[in-house]
Design an enzyme around this catalytic site. Structure first.
Site, PDB file in Angstrom:
ATOM      1  N   LYS A  11       0.819  -1.200   0.000  1.00 55.60           N
ATOM      2  CA  LYS A  11       0.000   0.000   0.000  1.00 55.60           C
ATOM      3  C   LYS A  11       0.861   1.262   0.000  1.00 55.60           C
ATOM      4  CE  LYS A  11      -3.025   2.289   3.223  1.00 55.60           C
ATOM      5  NZ  LYS A  11      -3.702   2.997   2.113  1.00 55.60           N
ATOM      6  N   LYS A  16       7.467   0.832   1.550  1.00 55.48           N
ATOM      7  CA  LYS A  16       8.137   0.090   0.480  1.00 55.48           C
ATOM      8  C   LYS A  16       9.483   0.705   0.129  1.00 55.48           C
ATOM      9  CE  LYS A  16       4.920   0.877  -2.485  1.00 55.48           C
ATOM     10  NZ  LYS A  16       4.023   1.496  -1.507  1.00 55.48           N
ATOM     11  N   LYS A  39       4.868   7.934  -7.156  1.00 55.31           N
ATOM     12  CA  LYS A  39       5.484   8.883  -6.208  1.00 55.31           C
ATOM     13  C   LYS A  39       6.971   9.084  -6.519  1.00 55.31           C
ATOM     14  CE  LYS A  39       4.670   7.962  -1.717  1.00 55.31           C
ATOM     15  NZ  LYS A  39       5.536   7.982  -0.517  1.00 55.31           N
ATOM     16  N   ASP A 123      -1.945  -0.307  -4.146  1.00 48.50           N
ATOM     17  CA  ASP A 123      -3.295   0.116  -3.763  1.00 48.50           C
ATOM     18  C   ASP A 123      -4.285  -0.301  -4.829  1.00 48.50           C
ATOM     19  OD1 ASP A 123      -1.542   2.614  -2.507  1.00 48.50           O
ATOM     20  OD2 ASP A 123      -3.172   1.855  -1.274  1.00 48.50           O
TER      21      ASP A 123
END
Ligand SMILES: Nc1ncnc2c1ncn2[C@@H]1O[C@H](COP(=O)(O)OP(=O)(O)O)[C@@H](O)[C@H]1O
Ligand SMILES: Nc1ncnc2c1ncn2[C@@H]1O[C@H](COP(=O)(O)OP(=O)(O)O)[C@@H](O)[C@H]1O
Ligand code: SF4
Ligand code: SF4
Ligand SMILES: [Mg+2]
Ligand SMILES: [Mg+2]
Lengths: 262, 262
Positions: A11, A16, A39, A123
């Site tokens: 998620k 991570k 990201k 996600d």
């Protein structure tokens, strides 16, 4: 010869990139780190700054070379970021596909790194984000989770994706958020889906302190206990040969399971 | 005649469904609640149980009728869930598209509900999830966020999507997680992107207590302060005519902004 090609899923915000960059920094042989999360900050603590993403670079310069998208990082790592689509229009998952194809074309894998690590958002487990698995870029998956509902919910969905694609799960990494019964619930979860916990990473202020300086814990606090934990995790991953197709829970089973622990 | 068609966006787990179901329950006129998150649990507390999703129903029964996918819920609501793709293969965003087209075709909007609310995941702001906005199903967006990094990061990305599509933002809903300086940072965020905070929802144990019984706070604790807060929020939304295209931050601005508050 490349020993392992692994993908770390989890998620958004679960840890991570922190985990990936620290285990890559802890591994002394050559490692290729491929950030596949829109990201795009997996490699920041390895390179010391944000690097341009493949999608952004291709937009500005369609004829770009390997040097424009692959950067040297700490302790024998090479680093790249797929980047994301323009919000509201593109497909984030397709970004991963396009990025992989370009890396292939430019020969980014030709140096035969000992370890390849993909950092992938979990996600939304759609066709796009499953590319590293589907196209055999990665051989085994590790899922990062805490003991929180949404994080385990995402982990279970990722396991569904792996099962569907007949991929292999190497284990669950528990990145602690310090919620109640955390190690217990994560270990029971791993068990339920036919996997195991391969590492437990405590919450540590050293993570933020090193991140603030755009470094890993390994680089900034090499003698710390947290550094030792990342060293042990990558050792355990490299030695792991017990990888299996998971059998995730359906949503009712999952809720019943989760609520029996809280 | 439909007075407002709004879409509530936000990061997974932030409290979109809780907010949507409670404001729908608090609004006495007819409301059509459309869950567009693959998690498919927006309407559970309105209907009293999980309802079959549009995608699942269509898979099993391609010739399904309106009654198979639209359910009556608490206090003059009608409820539907788009559902998600099969993990690892489909496109979650396309699910929203397919679901919308079917609702249109089956005349689900023909009853002219006074209010239409879409509950949409905002972790991945790709083409798929922006359908409610792009196709003019919704006229104004509200973003749910807490004061946490990932939640504001997602909110800023959602604002990028809205800007790109020249959509309108009605305001930011702060669903508190009780992190430091929370109301301050959320209000400063709203300001920065050219919007405003339209409601502040405290964390309350009544949310879980009612959820556990598959009800809203409005139904189970109608006299509570939390219920009053949802009543005020939907009143403020219905009266809101200050809606604007936001001007989100780029990633460096965003990080500088966030870290100036923690
Ligand atoms: N073990 C840990 N201890 C303390 N903070 C952590 C830990 N793991 C992650 N974090 C923090 O959580 C935030 C999100 O982690 P990150 O690795 O960026 O998540 P992801 O890549 O899954 O989105 C970061 O700010 C990081 O500093
Ligand atoms: N104001 C609140 N107070 C306490 N718990 C809340 C509040 N808002 C949401 N929650 C809890 O947070 C969890 C996630 O909320 P949910 O509405 O399902 O998020 P989303 O729809 O954004 O994924 C739920 O278990 C819910 O009970
Ligand atoms: S395949 Fe995945 S990443 Fe691509 S548009 Fe669909 S949901 Fe988004
Ligand atoms: S595949 Fe996924 S990321 Fe792409 S448009 Fe669809 S929902 Fe969005
Ligand atoms: Mg990351
Ligand atoms: Mg929800």
């Amino acid at each position: 010869m490349t020993l392992k090609k692994i993908a770390i899923y989890g998620k958004g915000g679960i840890g991570k990139s922190t985990t990936v960059s620290n285990i890559a920094a802890a591994y002394d042989n050559s490692t290729f780190v491929i950030g596949c999360d829109p990201k795009a900050d997996t490699t920041r603590t390895l390179v010391g700054k944000r690097i341009p993403t493949i999608l952004d670079t291709m937009r500005d310069n369609p004829g770009c070379s390997k040097e424009d998208i692959v950067y040297d990082g700490y302790n024998n790592t090479i680093c790249t970021e797929s980047g994301g689509p323009e919000p509201g229009v593109g497909c984030a998952g397709r970004g991963v596909i396009v990025a992989m194809q370009l890396l292939d074309k430019l020969g980014a894998f030709d140096s035969d790194p000992d370890l390849v690590i993909y950092d992938v958002l979990g996600d939304v487990v759609c066709g796009g984000f499953s590319v590293p698995l589907r196209e055999d870029y990665a051989d085994e998956v590790y899922i990062v989770t805490s003991g929180e509902y949404m994080s385990l919910y995402a982990a279970n969905n990722i396991a569904k994706g792996i099962q569907k694609l007949e991929g292999k799960l190497g284990g669950i990494i528990c990145n602690c958020r310090n919620v109640e019964n955390e190690e217990e619930v994560v270990s029971a979860f791993a068990d339920k889906i036919g996997s195991k916990v391969i590492g437990i990473i405590p919450r540590s202020k050293l993570v933020q302190d090193s991140e603030y300086k755009a470094t890993t814990v390994i680089e900034s606090f090499p003698e710390s206990q947290q550094a030792e934990i990342y060293h042990k995790l990558i050792d355990d991953i490299m030695m792991n040969d017990d990888i299996r197709t998971p059998h995730p829970m359906d949503i009712d089973e999952f809720e019943e399971f989760f609520y029996s622990y809280v």
